[in-house]
Design a protein around this motif. Sequence first.
Motif, PDB file in Angstrom:
ATOM      1  N   LEU A   1      10.206 -21.590  11.467  1.00 48.51           N
ATOM      2  CA  LEU A   1      11.177 -20.513  10.951  1.00 48.51           C
ATOM      3  C   LEU A   1      12.136 -20.594  11.946  1.00 48.51           C
ATOM      4  O   LEU A   1      13.634 -20.544  11.785  1.00 48.51           O
ATOM      5  CB  LEU A   1      10.585 -18.998  10.481  1.00 48.51           C
ATOM      6  CG  LEU A   1      10.043 -19.426   9.290  1.00 48.51           C
ATOM      7  CD1 LEU A   1       9.276 -17.972   8.922  1.00 48.51           C
ATOM      8  CD2 LEU A   1      10.604 -19.702   8.113  1.00 48.51           C
ATOM      9  N   ASN A   2      11.846 -20.381  13.213  1.00 48.00           N
ATOM     10  CA  ASN A   2      12.828 -20.181  14.445  1.00 48.00           C
ATOM     11  C   ASN A   2      13.676 -21.763  14.569  1.00 48.00           C
ATOM     12  O   ASN A   2      14.882 -21.537  14.737  1.00 48.00           O
ATOM     13  CB  ASN A   2      12.036 -19.967  15.997  1.00 48.00           C
ATOM     14  CG  ASN A   2      12.875 -19.796  16.867  1.00 48.00           C
ATOM     15  OD1 ASN A   2      13.035 -20.799  17.709  1.00 48.00           O
ATOM     16  ND2 ASN A   2      13.612 -18.584  16.939  1.00 48.00           N
ATOM     17  N   GLU A   3      12.866 -22.833  14.491  1.00 52.08           N
ATOM     18  CA  GLU A   3      13.782 -24.016  14.289  1.00 52.08           C
ATOM     19  C   GLU A   3      14.626 -24.197  13.309  1.00 52.08           C
ATOM     20  O   GLU A   3      15.979 -24.501  13.590  1.00 52.08           O
ATOM     21  CB  GLU A   3      12.936 -25.151  14.316  1.00 52.08           C
ATOM     22  CG  GLU A   3      12.016 -25.348  15.642  1.00 52.08           C
ATOM     23  CD  GLU A   3      10.786 -26.319  15.280  1.00 52.08           C
ATOM     24  OE1 GLU A   3      10.701 -26.908  14.347  1.00 52.08           O
ATOM     25  OE2 GLU A   3       9.866 -26.452  16.386  1.00 52.08           O
ATOM     26  N   ARG A   4      14.572 -23.414  12.290  1.00 54.77           N
ATOM     27  CA  ARG A   4      15.407 -23.592  11.045  1.00 54.77           C
ATOM     28  C   ARG A   4      16.483 -22.291  10.895  1.00 54.77           C
ATOM     29  O   ARG A   4      17.467 -22.662  10.661  1.00 54.77           O
ATOM     30  CB  ARG A   4      14.563 -23.550   9.898  1.00 54.77           C
ATOM     31  CG  ARG A   4      13.784 -24.915   9.636  1.00 54.77           C
ATOM     32  CD  ARG A   4      13.298 -24.992   8.364  1.00 54.77           C
ATOM     33  NE  ARG A   4      14.568 -25.582   7.426  1.00 54.77           N
ATOM     34  CZ  ARG A   4      14.806 -26.101   6.268  1.00 54.77           C
ATOM     35  NH1 ARG A   4      13.629 -25.855   5.462  1.00 54.77           N
ATOM     36  NH2 ARG A   4      15.688 -26.247   5.942  1.00 54.77           N
ATOM     37  N   LEU A   5      16.027 -21.335  11.304  1.00 56.28           N
ATOM     38  CA  LEU A   5      17.056 -20.157  11.369  1.00 56.28           C
ATOM     39  C   LEU A   5      17.496 -19.574  12.847  1.00 56.28           C
ATOM     40  O   LEU A   5      18.679 -18.817  12.632  1.00 56.28           O
ATOM     41  CB  LEU A   5      15.919 -18.817  10.672  1.00 56.28           C
ATOM     42  CG  LEU A   5      15.620 -19.289   9.227  1.00 56.28           C
ATOM     43  CD1 LEU A   5      14.660 -18.079   8.740  1.00 56.28           C
ATOM     44  CD2 LEU A   5      16.834 -19.333   8.233  1.00 56.28           C
ATOM     45  N   GLY A   6      16.749 -19.815  13.924  1.00 55.39           N
ATOM     46  CA  GLY A   6      17.118 -19.250  15.059  1.00 55.39           C
ATOM     47  C   GLY A   6      16.316 -17.896  15.026  1.00 55.39           C
ATOM     48  O   GLY A   6      15.540 -17.605  14.665  1.00 55.39           O
ATOM     49  N   GLY A   7      17.003 -17.021  15.884  1.00 52.97           N
ATOM     50  CA  GLY A   7      16.608 -15.676  16.027  1.00 52.97           C
ATOM     51  C   GLY A   7      15.478 -15.502  17.078  1.00 52.97           C
ATOM     52  O   GLY A   7      15.388 -16.118  18.183  1.00 52.97           O
TER      53      GLY A   7
END
Length: 297
Positions: free
Chosen positions: A210-216
């Motif tokens: 999810l971090n790879e797709r959304l950042g954060g």
Amino acid sequence: DSPSDSGVMEFFAITAPLNLAPFTAVRLLGDEAMKSVTVRAWSEKWDVQFEPIDFERRKRIIPTADRVVIKYVSDHRDSSITRFHEGDMPLDAWSTWVKQDAGQDPVLWSANDRLKAKVKLDLADHISPKAHGRNDLQHYKRVAWFVAMKASKFEIATLKEVCGLSAQELTEWREYNAMYQFVMRCALRDFASSVPVVIYVFSRNQAQYLNERLGGRIEKVPGIVIDKPSRCIDVEGAMTDAERQKVSYWRKKMAKAGVSNVRDLPGASKKLTERETRLVNVTFERIALEVETRRAA
């Protein structure tokens, strides 16, 4: 029937592209479509060619990287039905913590039907793991993914043969993409929103996807579950329920016959795979050693 003479029948279907042949052009729209089983199978089996279509994407007021916090509890184990049934009661413990962390905010959550009763969140906020296309949930600022969607060994082996899809690629498409689609039901779906969003997942692998797709920002929540590497007795992974039953059956035959290697039993070589043979022998030896140790004590 003897467990050695029975098993689970598994099958799946892939739609062939032949019914699209009359069209001069076909446009396929889908999130990460090129990673899908359909595209991989069509390319490999029917030599279908895909070309990217360029179009203008919508712009967000605030990038998701500036709005998202992803919290997880496990560094060493991924979500699975087996893991969720273990003695530290991970779903019970993790969902209880999520409920406390959310306070008065409602949490949109998803779990397998057989696991929903273990989750301590409001059932009114539960939706199916596959909820593509829903636009009525954008008021949620917190979402929790308590789902296990691991492929079986049959699926992994068959799709590897059919289209070259690896186990990791299948997991990303089958589980992680469904997780992403679920997460995108909340306030993140609104491109005009600037509301911060908190996402709760089980494992570091899920959080990193999810971090790879959304950042954060990613945050590990320690002390909620037992977080140790899996102790697999075989290089190909833990036993399935069907394997466990079959292995137990052959161990009993070994004990009755007084042999220490299952290969010494008549018919075993024809009814057991190499992996099953290893599992029977290793577990038989381990149990025998435990019995001997107890006697010595």
